[in-house]
Design a protein around this motif. Structure first.
Motif, PDB file in Angstrom:
ATOM      1  N   PRO A  23       0.804  -1.223   0.000  1.00 18.09           N
ATOM      2  CA  PRO A  23       0.000   0.000   0.000  1.00 18.09           C
ATOM      3  C   PRO A  23       0.838   1.275   0.000  1.00 18.09           C
ATOM      4  O   PRO A  23       0.447   2.281  -0.588  1.00 18.09           O
ATOM      5  CB  PRO A  23      -0.818  -0.105   1.282  1.00 18.09           C
ATOM      6  N   LEU A  24       2.008   1.226   0.645  1.00 18.89           N
ATOM      7  CA  LEU A  24       2.865   2.418   0.684  1.00 18.89           C
ATOM      8  C   LEU A  24       3.340   2.795  -0.720  1.00 18.89           C
ATOM      9  O   LEU A  24       3.368   3.984  -1.069  1.00 18.89           O
ATOM     10  CB  LEU A  24       4.060   2.171   1.600  1.00 18.89           C
ATOM     11  N   SER A  25       3.671   1.805  -1.529  1.00 14.37           N
ATOM     12  CA  SER A  25       4.086   2.073  -2.913  1.00 14.37           C
ATOM     13  C   SER A  25       2.951   2.687  -3.718  1.00 14.37           C
ATOM     14  O   SER A  25       3.161   3.603  -4.513  1.00 14.37           O
ATOM     15  CB  SER A  25       4.533   0.788  -3.597  1.00 14.37           C
ATOM     16  N   PHE A  26       1.728   2.174  -3.496  1.00 16.25           N
ATOM     17  CA  PHE A  26       0.580   2.677  -4.246  1.00 16.25           C
ATOM     18  C   PHE A  26       0.257   4.121  -3.880  1.00 16.25           C
ATOM     19  O   PHE A  26      -0.007   4.944  -4.749  1.00 16.25           O
ATOM     20  CB  PHE A  26      -0.645   1.795  -4.008  1.00 16.25           C
ATOM     21  N   ILE A  27       0.297   4.440  -2.590  1.00 19.87           N
ATOM     22  CA  ILE A  27      -0.081   5.798  -2.173  1.00 19.87           C
ATOM     23  C   ILE A  27       1.003   6.805  -2.562  1.00 19.87           C
ATOM     24  O   ILE A  27       0.680   7.925  -2.962  1.00 19.87           O
ATOM     25  CB  ILE A  27      -0.419   5.865  -0.665  1.00 19.87           C
ATOM     26  N   THR A  28       2.274   6.425  -2.493  1.00 18.16           N
ATOM     27  CA  THR A  28       3.318   7.363  -2.914  1.00 18.16           C
ATOM     28  C   THR A  28       3.264   7.597  -4.421  1.00 18.16           C
ATOM     29  O   THR A  28       3.459   8.713  -4.889  1.00 18.16           O
ATOM     30  CB  THR A  28       4.719   6.882  -2.503  1.00 18.16           C
ATOM     31  N   GLY A  29       2.993   6.543  -5.175  1.00 18.63           N
ATOM     32  CA  GLY A  29       2.836   6.704  -6.627  1.00 18.63           C
ATOM     33  C   GLY A  29       1.643   7.571  -6.967  1.00 18.63           C
ATOM     34  O   GLY A  29       1.694   8.408  -7.859  1.00 18.63           O
ATOM     35  N   SER A  30       0.554   7.377  -6.228  1.00 20.89           N
ATOM     36  CA  SER A  30      -0.653   8.167  -6.457  1.00 20.89           C
ATOM     37  C   SER A  30      -0.414   9.641  -6.144  1.00 20.89           C
ATOM     38  O   SER A  30      -0.785  10.524  -6.924  1.00 20.89           O
ATOM     39  CB  SER A  30      -1.798   7.620  -5.608  1.00 20.89           C
ATOM     40  N   LEU A  31       0.205   9.911  -5.016  1.00 19.45           N
ATOM     41  CA  LEU A  31       0.484  11.308  -4.640  1.00 19.45           C
ATOM     42  C   LEU A  31       1.451  11.972  -5.617  1.00 19.45           C
ATOM     43  O   LEU A  31       1.264  13.136  -5.992  1.00 19.45           O
ATOM     44  CB  LEU A  31       1.029  11.372  -3.215  1.00 19.45           C
ATOM     45  N   THR A  32       2.456  11.221  -6.038  1.00 16.53           N
ATOM     46  CA  THR A  32       3.404  11.764  -7.018  1.00 16.53           C
ATOM     47  C   THR A  32       2.701  12.092  -8.330  1.00 16.53           C
ATOM     48  O   THR A  32       2.926  13.150  -8.923  1.00 16.53           O
ATOM     49  CB  THR A  32       4.533  10.749  -7.273  1.00 16.53           C
ATOM     50  N   SER A  33       1.823  11.202  -8.759  1.00 17.53           N
ATOM     51  CA  SER A  33       1.104  11.428 -10.006  1.00 17.53           C
ATOM     52  C   SER A  33       0.164  12.631  -9.900  1.00 17.53           C
ATOM     53  O   SER A  33       0.056  13.432 -10.829  1.00 17.53           O
ATOM     54  CB  SER A  33       0.335  10.172 -10.379  1.00 17.53           C
ATOM     55  N   PHE A  34      -0.518  12.769  -8.755  1.00 14.27           N
ATOM     56  CA  PHE A  34      -1.398  13.925  -8.567  1.00 14.27           C
ATOM     57  C   PHE A  34      -0.610  15.231  -8.516  1.00 14.27           C
ATOM     58  O   PHE A  34      -1.048  16.260  -9.043  1.00 14.27           O
ATOM     59  CB  PHE A  34      -2.248  13.775  -7.312  1.00 14.27           C
ATOM     60  N   LEU A  35       0.575  15.207  -7.896  1.00  6.45           N
ATOM     61  CA  LEU A  35       1.413  16.416  -7.871  1.00  6.45           C
ATOM     62  C   LEU A  35       1.894  16.783  -9.273  1.00  6.45           C
ATOM     63  O   LEU A  35       1.901  17.964  -9.645  1.00  6.45           O
ATOM     64  CB  LEU A  35       2.605  16.216  -6.932  1.00  6.45           C
TER      65      LEU A  35
END
Length: 105
Positions: A23-35
């Motif tokens: 889950p940590l990989s998914f949320i960091t990827g998601s936040l990076t993509s949104f930024l």
């Protein structure tokens, strides 16, 4: 021959201990993509405003048509990049939520 190579490659991949994404990989990827989406959104807006203010000032209709087409293409590609990052971020966020709901075997 190709079948033997593909089975050997699959065996090598199965023998490697590659950890699963969590889950940590998914949320960091998601936040990076949104930024990145926000960053490119502001850049896309500036590009659109620039092309709206600076109209092509050529007397030839063919040159104006080509210039207008290129401007439209650039604006379209910049917004496509923006919304691609938004959809990737949304998809990763959904996978993040799903990672808590699916039981591991």
């Amino acid at each position: 021959m190709n079948n033997e190579k593909s089975s050997n490659i699959n065996d090598v991949i199965k023998n490697q201990n590659i950890p699963e994404k969590g889950p940590l990989s998914f949320i960091t990827g998601s936040l990076t993509s949104f930024l990145l989406c926000l960053f490119f959104y502001f850049i896309s807006n500036k590009i659109a405003i620039y092309f709206a203010i600076h109209k092509p000032s050529n007397t030839s209709e063919i040159v104006q048509s080509i210039s207008s087409s290129i401007n439209t293409l650039i604006i379209g590609l910049s917004f496509l990049l923006t919304f691609s990052f938004a959809f990737i971020g949304l998809g990763l966020f959904i996978v993040f939520i799903r990672s808590f709901l699916v039981k591991k075997k």
